[in-house]
Design a protein around this motif. Structure first.
Motif, PDB file in Angstrom:
ATOM      1  N   LEU A  38       1.381  -0.905  -0.042  1.00  0.00           N
ATOM      2  CA  LEU A  38      -0.178   0.310   0.204  1.00  0.00           C
ATOM      3  C   LEU A  38       0.833   1.218   0.230  1.00  0.00           C
ATOM      4  N   SER A  39       1.765   1.695   0.760  1.00  0.00           N
ATOM      5  CA  SER A  39       2.739   2.445   1.038  1.00  0.00           C
ATOM      6  C   SER A  39       3.553   2.950  -0.382  1.00  0.00           C
ATOM      7  N   MET A  40       3.529   1.276  -1.019  1.00  0.00           N
ATOM      8  CA  MET A  40       5.137   1.816  -2.199  1.00  0.00           C
ATOM      9  C   MET A  40       3.576   2.371  -3.313  1.00  0.00           C
ATOM     10  N   GLY A  41       2.986   1.680  -3.570  1.00  0.00           N
ATOM     11  CA  GLY A  41       1.868   2.043  -4.575  1.00  0.00           C
ATOM     12  C   GLY A  41       0.856   4.172  -4.050  1.00  0.00           C
ATOM     13  N   LEU A  42       0.970   3.982  -3.137  1.00  0.00           N
ATOM     14  CA  LEU A  42       0.826   5.289  -2.942  1.00  0.00           C
ATOM     15  C   LEU A  42       1.994   6.478  -3.340  1.00  0.00           C
ATOM     16  N   ALA A  43       3.018   6.145  -2.795  1.00  0.00           N
ATOM     17  CA  ALA A  43       4.069   6.899  -3.221  1.00  0.00           C
ATOM     18  C   ALA A  43       4.528   6.853  -4.697  1.00  0.00           C
ATOM     19  N   THR A 138      -1.355   0.615  -6.956  1.00  0.00           N
ATOM     20  CA  THR A 138      -1.952   0.644  -5.990  1.00  0.00           C
ATOM     21  C   THR A 138      -2.469  -0.760  -5.121  1.00  0.00           C
ATOM     22  N   MET A 139      -3.798  -0.954  -5.807  1.00  0.00           N
ATOM     23  CA  MET A 139      -4.721  -1.483  -5.538  1.00  0.00           C
ATOM     24  C   MET A 139      -3.891  -3.255  -5.897  1.00  0.00           C
ATOM     25  N   SER A 140      -2.739  -3.438  -6.747  1.00  0.00           N
ATOM     26  CA  SER A 140      -2.287  -4.481  -6.520  1.00  0.00           C
ATOM     27  C   SER A 140      -1.533  -4.708  -6.275  1.00  0.00           C
ATOM     28  N   LEU A 141      -0.429  -3.541  -5.679  1.00  0.00           N
ATOM     29  CA  LEU A 141       0.109  -4.261  -4.896  1.00  0.00           C
ATOM     30  C   LEU A 141       0.167  -4.206  -3.534  1.00  0.00           C
ATOM     31  N   THR A 142      -1.494  -3.631  -2.927  1.00  0.00           N
ATOM     32  CA  THR A 142      -1.518  -4.287  -1.655  1.00  0.00           C
ATOM     33  C   THR A 142      -2.529  -5.916  -1.746  1.00  0.00           C
ATOM     34  N   VAL A 143      -3.300  -5.991  -2.779  1.00  0.00           N
ATOM     35  CA  VAL A 143      -3.387  -7.040  -3.106  1.00  0.00           C
ATOM     36  C   VAL A 143      -3.040  -8.391  -2.923  1.00  0.00           C
TER      37      VAL A 143
END
Length: 194
Positions: A38-43, A138-143
């Motif tokens: 989530l953090s990497m996706g948001l960044a 972000t969705m992909s990395l979080t999942v």
């Protein structure tokens, strides 16, 4: 293409991870947990939206011979701002993500959106494109992070709900490839049905 289509294409039709297969280094390396993904996706989302806006605004005056270096400078500026903010307000997350924050500068998703979309469209459309692609990433990395964390550690977002140890391989590199591969197949099967 409507603005709604411009925004939503990053979730399914042009999902950077599961369809376009872009940004694999941060995808595989930072998704050891849901919070890291989530953090990497948001960044990346932060840099993508702001760089798309600026590149869209300056594209008409940037000569073709130097447009790629100019875009990289714009992207690097936002990555530097992101680094300073993360170091000041979330130092632990900054340490956890490590080298992958500065590498957003050369992330093919960010530069690809600048080249393929932002330099050819208006500011609002470019912002929507960056937001949609960034949210899809972000969705992909979080999942991926959620699946790896559940199987590898028996927890989700750091909250342990399965007693005992998980399957350690899923927190390591081989687990990243396995989870990514299975999720890509699942994602593409679901996307084709719709």
């Amino acid at each position: 293409m409507t603005r709604l289509q411009t925004f939503t294409k990053g979730f399914f039709k042009e999902n950077p991870t599961f369809v376009l297969i872009l940004g694999m280094c941060p995808t595989l390396a930072t998704t050891t947990s849901a919070i890291n993904g989530l953090s990497m996706g948001l960044a990346t989302l932060f840099v993508l939206v702001l760089s798309n806006i600026v590149i869209s605004a300056i594209a008409p005056v940037v000569p073709d011979k130097v447009h790629i270096p100019v875009y990289i400078v714009v992207i690097a500026t936002f990555v530097t701002i992101l680094q300073f903010v993360m170091q000041a307000y979330t130092p632990e997350m900054y340490k956890t993500l490590g080298i992958f924050i500065p590498l957003i500068v050369v992330n093919c998703i960010v530069l690809g959106r600048a080249e393929a979309f932002a330099n050819k469209h208006g500011i609002l459309d470019s912002a929507l494109d960056g937001l949609g692609i960034g949210l899809g990433f972000t969705m992909s990395l979080t999942v991926i992070g959620i699946v790896r964390e559940i199987i590898g550690m028996g927890s989700i977002f750091g909250y342990k709900f399965i007693s005992g140890d998980g399957i350690l391989v899923f927190v390591m590199a081989p687990g990243a490839f396995l989870v990514l591969g299975y999720l890509m197949v699942l994602f593409n099967k679901i996307a084709k049905k719709n």
